[in-house]
Design an enzyme around this catalytic site. Sequence first.
Site, PDB file in Angstrom:
ATOM      1  N   HIS A  20       0.840  -1.213   0.000  1.00 42.81           N
ATOM      2  CA  HIS A  20       0.000   0.000   0.000  1.00 42.81           C
ATOM      3  C   HIS A  20       0.871   1.258   0.000  1.00 42.81           C
ATOM      4  O   HIS A  20       0.644   2.188  -0.782  1.00 42.81           O
ATOM      5  CB  HIS A  20      -0.919  -0.025   1.227  1.00 42.81           C
ATOM      6  CG  HIS A  20      -1.736   1.214   1.407  1.00 42.81           C
ATOM      7  ND1 HIS A  20      -3.042   1.321   0.963  1.00 42.81           N
ATOM      8  CD2 HIS A  20      -1.444   2.400   2.003  1.00 42.81           C
ATOM      9  CE1 HIS A  20      -3.501   2.515   1.270  1.00 42.81           C
ATOM     10  NE2 HIS A  20      -2.554   3.182   1.908  1.00 42.81           N
ATOM     11  N   GLU A  21       1.881   1.269   0.876  1.00 40.74           N
ATOM     12  CA  GLU A  21       2.772   2.441   0.947  1.00 40.74           C
ATOM     13  C   GLU A  21       3.599   2.588  -0.326  1.00 40.74           C
ATOM     14  O   GLU A  21       3.886   3.711  -0.772  1.00 40.74           O
ATOM     15  CB  GLU A  21       3.687   2.318   2.168  1.00 40.74           C
ATOM     16  CG  GLU A  21       2.952   2.265   3.506  1.00 40.74           C
ATOM     17  CD  GLU A  21       2.035   3.458   3.721  1.00 40.74           C
ATOM     18  OE1 GLU A  21       2.322   4.543   3.185  1.00 40.74           O
ATOM     19  OE2 GLU A  21       1.016   3.296   4.415  1.00 40.74           O
ATOM     20  N   HIS A  78       1.609   4.437  -2.812  1.00 37.52           N
ATOM     21  CA  HIS A  78       1.692   5.890  -2.644  1.00 37.52           C
ATOM     22  C   HIS A  78       2.951   6.439  -3.320  1.00 37.52           C
ATOM     23  O   HIS A  78       2.931   7.498  -3.956  1.00 37.52           O
ATOM     24  CB  HIS A  78       1.709   6.257  -1.155  1.00 37.52           C
ATOM     25  CG  HIS A  78       0.374   6.174  -0.498  1.00 37.52           C
ATOM     26  ND1 HIS A  78      -0.726   6.867  -0.941  1.00 37.52           N
ATOM     27  CD2 HIS A  78      -0.046   5.473   0.589  1.00 37.52           C
ATOM     28  CE1 HIS A  78      -1.761   6.616  -0.162  1.00 37.52           C
ATOM     29  NE2 HIS A  78      -1.374   5.761   0.777  1.00 37.52           N
ATOM     30  N   GLU A 128      -5.950   6.924  -1.247  1.00 31.52           N
ATOM     31  CA  GLU A 128      -5.926   5.687  -0.467  1.00 31.52           C
ATOM     32  C   GLU A 128      -6.587   4.541  -1.222  1.00 31.52           C
ATOM     33  O   GLU A 128      -6.131   3.396  -1.144  1.00 31.52           O
ATOM     34  CB  GLU A 128      -6.621   5.903   0.886  1.00 31.52           C
ATOM     35  CG  GLU A 128      -5.932   6.905   1.803  1.00 31.52           C
ATOM     36  CD  GLU A 128      -4.514   6.499   2.156  1.00 31.52           C
ATOM     37  OE1 GLU A 128      -4.239   5.279   2.208  1.00 31.52           O
ATOM     38  OE2 GLU A 128      -3.684   7.395   2.380  1.00 31.52           O
TER      39      GLU A 128
END
Length: 420
Positions: free
Chosen positions: A278-279, A282, A358
Site C-alpha cells: 500500500h505504501e 503511494h 488511499e
Amino acid sequence: MTKKWGLMAVAAFGLYAAAMYFYIFHGQNSGIPDVLQGSAADPSTFLTTQELLLSEELSKIRNFLFFVAGPLEWLLYFAILITGMSRVFEKWSSVQFKWSLFRTGMYVFLLSLVLFILRFPLDFYQYTVSKSYGISTQFFSSWMRDNVIDFWLDFGMSVITVSVLYWLIKKSPKRWWFYTWALTVPFSIFLMFIQPVVIDPIYNDFYPLKDKELETKILSLAEQADIPSDHVYEVNMSEKTNALNAYVTGIGENSRIVLWDTTLDRLTHDEILFIMAHEMGHYLLKDIYINIAVYLFMTFIGLWLIAKIMPRMINRYGSILKVKKLSNISSLPLFLLISSFLLFFSNPLSNAVSRYQEVRADEYAMELVENPEAAILTFQQLTKAGLGEVNPSTLVKWFRYSHPPMLERINKVAEQADEE
C-alpha cells in the site's frame, strides 16, 4: 460593547456545541447495512461485544471533540482580540525591545503561551480519553514532554513566518499574500525534506528494520515494484500507543517508509507486506508530490481570501477587535482565526483527495501481493487496535476521514476476491 460581543460569541458556540452533541450522540445513524451484516466488513464478526461497545462510545467522543475543537479555537482567538490582550502584547513587546525581530519574538511567545494554557484542558481531556480506552500507553510525563517540544518547535517556526509575513504586509499592502505564498513553496518542500531526519527523531527513536526475514520479503516486494529499497524503518511507538500504523514521509533521498513497532508485533508477515505494498503504491503514484501541489493550491486560495477578508473586518469591526491596521502584529489572532476557519471548511475537499489516493493505493497493493485474505485481516486488525468506527455518518466522513471507512475498504477487497 465588548461584553455584548463576547456573550454573543459564547452563546453561539454553546448553541453549536449543543447541536453537534445531539447530532453525534443521538441523531446520526452509522449502523451496518443489512446486506453487509455477517460479512467480513461487519465489525461484529471480528470485534468482541466489549470492543464494539467501546468503539461506539469512543467514536462518538472523538467525533464530538473534533467538531467543537475548531470553533472553540475561533472563540479563543476572538476573546484574545476583543479583550485587548493582543494589543497589550504588542505594546508590551514594543516597550521591551528595540529590534523588530525581538519584538515579534516576544509577541509570538506571549500569544503562544496564552493559547497553550487555554487549550491545555481540552488537550489533556483528549489524552485521558485515549488513555482510558486503552489506545494511549503514554505516561503523563512523556505526553507533557511532547507538548513542550511542540510548543518550542511551533514557536521557532512561528517567529520566522510571522516576522516575514508582517514585513511583507508593511512592504506590499496589496500583494503581500502572493509573496507570502511564493515563499511557502520552498519552505514547505524544505520542511518535508528535513522532517524524517531532523524533526521526527526528536519525538521517537527510528532504526532500520530488525526482522531480517521480513526485511528480505519487503526488499523483494520493492524490487517487483521497481522502488528504491533502502529506506524502511521501524519506530518505537509502543511507548505511546496501542494503535497500528505505517506511513511514507519525506521527499527525495530523505524519503522513508516507516513501520510502527506495534504493527510489527501484532501483524503477520503477509499482513505487513500488504501494508508495505500500500505504501509503495503511494510512492509509485507520486502521492507525496500530489499532496504538496494540493497544499500549495489551497494555501494560495486561503491567503488570497484572507487578504480580502481581513482588511474589511478591520475597517468595519476594528474598534471591537482592538486592531487599528492590518500591519499591526496585534492583528495576528484575526489572521489565525480566519485561517483556522478556512482550514476547517476545506477538510471535505482535502479529505476527498486523500481518500481517492488511499483507494488507488489499496488497489495497487491488491495487484502487487494478490492476497485478499491478508488485506481483510489487516483492515480488521487496524480497526480492532484503534477501536475505529467502520461506518461513520456522511458528515463525519467528509470532515474527519482522510481514509475510506473500513466498511468500504474491507467490502471492496472482499468483492474483488469473489470476482477472482
